[in-house]
Design an enzyme around this catalytic site. Structure first.
Site, PDB file in Angstrom:
ATOM      1  N   SER A 170      -2.178  -9.829 -16.107  1.00 17.82           N
ATOM      2  CA  SER A 170      -1.972  -8.934 -17.245  1.00 17.82           C
ATOM      3  C   SER A 170      -1.004  -9.577 -18.238  1.00 17.82           C
ATOM      4  O   SER A 170      -1.268 -10.667 -18.746  1.00 17.82           O
ATOM      5  CB  SER A 170      -1.506  -7.564 -16.763  1.00 17.82           C
ATOM      6  OG  SER A 170      -1.515  -6.627 -17.824  1.00 17.82           O
ATOM      7  N   ASP A 273     -12.108  -2.766 -17.205  1.00 19.40           N
ATOM      8  CA  ASP A 273     -10.862  -3.010 -17.920  1.00 19.40           C
ATOM      9  C   ASP A 273     -11.142  -2.974 -19.423  1.00 19.40           C
ATOM     10  O   ASP A 273     -11.985  -3.728 -19.907  1.00 19.40           O
ATOM     11  CB  ASP A 273     -10.316  -4.384 -17.524  1.00 19.40           C
ATOM     12  CG  ASP A 273      -8.973  -4.706 -18.157  1.00 19.40           C
ATOM     13  OD1 ASP A 273      -8.479  -3.906 -18.974  1.00 19.40           O
ATOM     14  OD2 ASP A 273      -8.423  -5.787 -17.828  1.00 19.40           O
ATOM     15  N   HIS A 303      -8.256  -2.381 -14.680  1.00 23.42           N
ATOM     16  CA  HIS A 303      -7.078  -3.192 -14.957  1.00 23.42           C
ATOM     17  C   HIS A 303      -6.031  -3.017 -13.854  1.00 23.42           C
ATOM     18  O   HIS A 303      -5.617  -1.903 -13.543  1.00 23.42           O
ATOM     19  CB  HIS A 303      -6.457  -2.814 -16.308  1.00 23.42           C
ATOM     20  CG  HIS A 303      -5.461  -3.811 -16.793  1.00 23.42           C
ATOM     21  ND1 HIS A 303      -5.829  -5.003 -17.385  1.00 23.42           N
ATOM     22  CD2 HIS A 303      -4.102  -3.827 -16.745  1.00 23.42           C
ATOM     23  CE1 HIS A 303      -4.749  -5.687 -17.690  1.00 23.42           C
ATOM     24  NE2 HIS A 303      -3.686  -4.999 -17.306  1.00 23.42           N
TER      25      HIS A 303
END
Length: 330
Positions: A170, A273, A303
């Site tokens: 991320s 995501d 995600h």
């Protein structure tokens, strides 16, 4: 700051996003982090029954940055000629949350170091908005220079610095990407970067992508939360088309030459995501600029699923292992 994109789905209110992220804004521009995420101490005693030893070492005490090193126990039985690849890891959290000590990332690194296997240096970097970008990038590159000069015995005796990978999930994937662009690779010897592992990397832009529109109110990571994280992280007054957020605009492509010389980049993502189209776009940009890119985009995830679902993490470890060791053999 970044405004709403034309045609995007209705966002959750800003107040709700602060609540969702469990943070509270302060008048001086800082935030109060209301959630106390569990943290795990390192385990450096070889007498304890753990597959991976770990320890924390300061990098820059004035910035309170440090690194947690993970050493697979079996490495202690290997000779110095059997050193393991080094992975420099940057944790996620939208630049504003979590720590290298957070249990969710500590456990992930333990599993990663065990299954692949590698030695991991997980970097504690400064968080926004108290330290807006590029502070995290500066800490990331400072960690690389620290690693190349440290007398630490675990890294000296067991890590192959000439076979180093930068990895992040991320926001950590974003940091790994920009650390690679900002690092003066000629001054890192004997540390040599062989590639990047960008796990669901955090990128965005002012023009909404198809997946951002389709998954704007995705419960795992609503788009409005992403926007708030960028608002708190980017330099004051910058939009989401700043190069830190959107590497496909401006002069971003001009900085890719160093990646095209012998580096490979693994980009991973999940169809659930909202950021997946961004990740695909960045992978395509890298390929078009001569970088050897390996993509692994899968179905049935969202995600952050890799650090929440152990089965997804283990499957990803196989992908990363193949990437690292095929790179080593090339």
């Amino acid at each position: 700051m970044s405004g709403a994109g034309e045609g995007e789905a209705e966002d959750i209110s800003t107040v709700d996003n602060y609540q969702r992220l469990q943070i509270a804004p302060n008048p001086d521009g800082t935030i109060t982090r209301l959630a106390k995420f569990p943290e795990s101490p390192p385990t450096s005693d070889p007498k304890l029954p753990t597959p991976v030893l770990s320890k924390d070492i300061p990098i820059n005490e004035s910035k309170n940055t440090w690194v947690r090193i993970y050493l697979p126990r079996h490495a202690l039985d290997h000779s110095s000629s059997s050193k393991l690849p080094l992975v420099v890891f940057y944790h996620g959290g939208g630049f504003i949350l979590f720590s290298a000590a957070s249990t969710i990332f500590h456990d992930y690194c333990v599993g990663f170091a065990t299954d692949v296997p590698v030695i991991i240096a997980s970097v504690e970097y400064r968080l926004a908005p108290e330290h807006r970008l590029p502070a995290a990038y500066e800490d990331a590159t400072e960690a690389l220079h620290w690693i190349k000069t440290t007398p630490d015995d675990w890294l000296r005796d067991h890590a192959d610095l000439s076979n180093t990978f930068l990895m992040g999930i991320s926001a950590g994937g974003n940091i790994a990407y920009h650390a690679a662009l900002h690092a003066d690779v000629d001054r890192l010897h004997p540390l040599k970067i062989h590639g990047l592992i960008l796990q669901q990397p955090f990128f965005s832009g002012t023009q909404r992508s198809g997946s951002e529109l389709r998954l704007a109110n995705n419960p795992a990571f609503p788009l409005s939360c992403s926007d708030l994280m960028w608002d708190l992280s980017l330099p004051i007054g910058a939009s989401r088309d700043h190069e830190y957020c959107n590497p496909t605009v401006g002069d971003g492509c001009k900085k890719l030459d160093r990646m095209a010389v012998g580096w490979r980049v693994l980009v991973t993502g999940w169809d659930g995501d909202p950021l997946i189209d961004r990740q695909i776009e960045v992978a395509k940009m890298l390929e078009e600029n001569g970088v050897h890119v390996v993509c692994h985009f899968a179905e049935g995830g969202y995600h952050g699923v890799d650090i929440i679902d152990a089965s997804k993490a283990e499957a990803l470890f196989v992908v990363v292992k193949n990437f690292i060791f095929s790179q080593s053999a090339s």
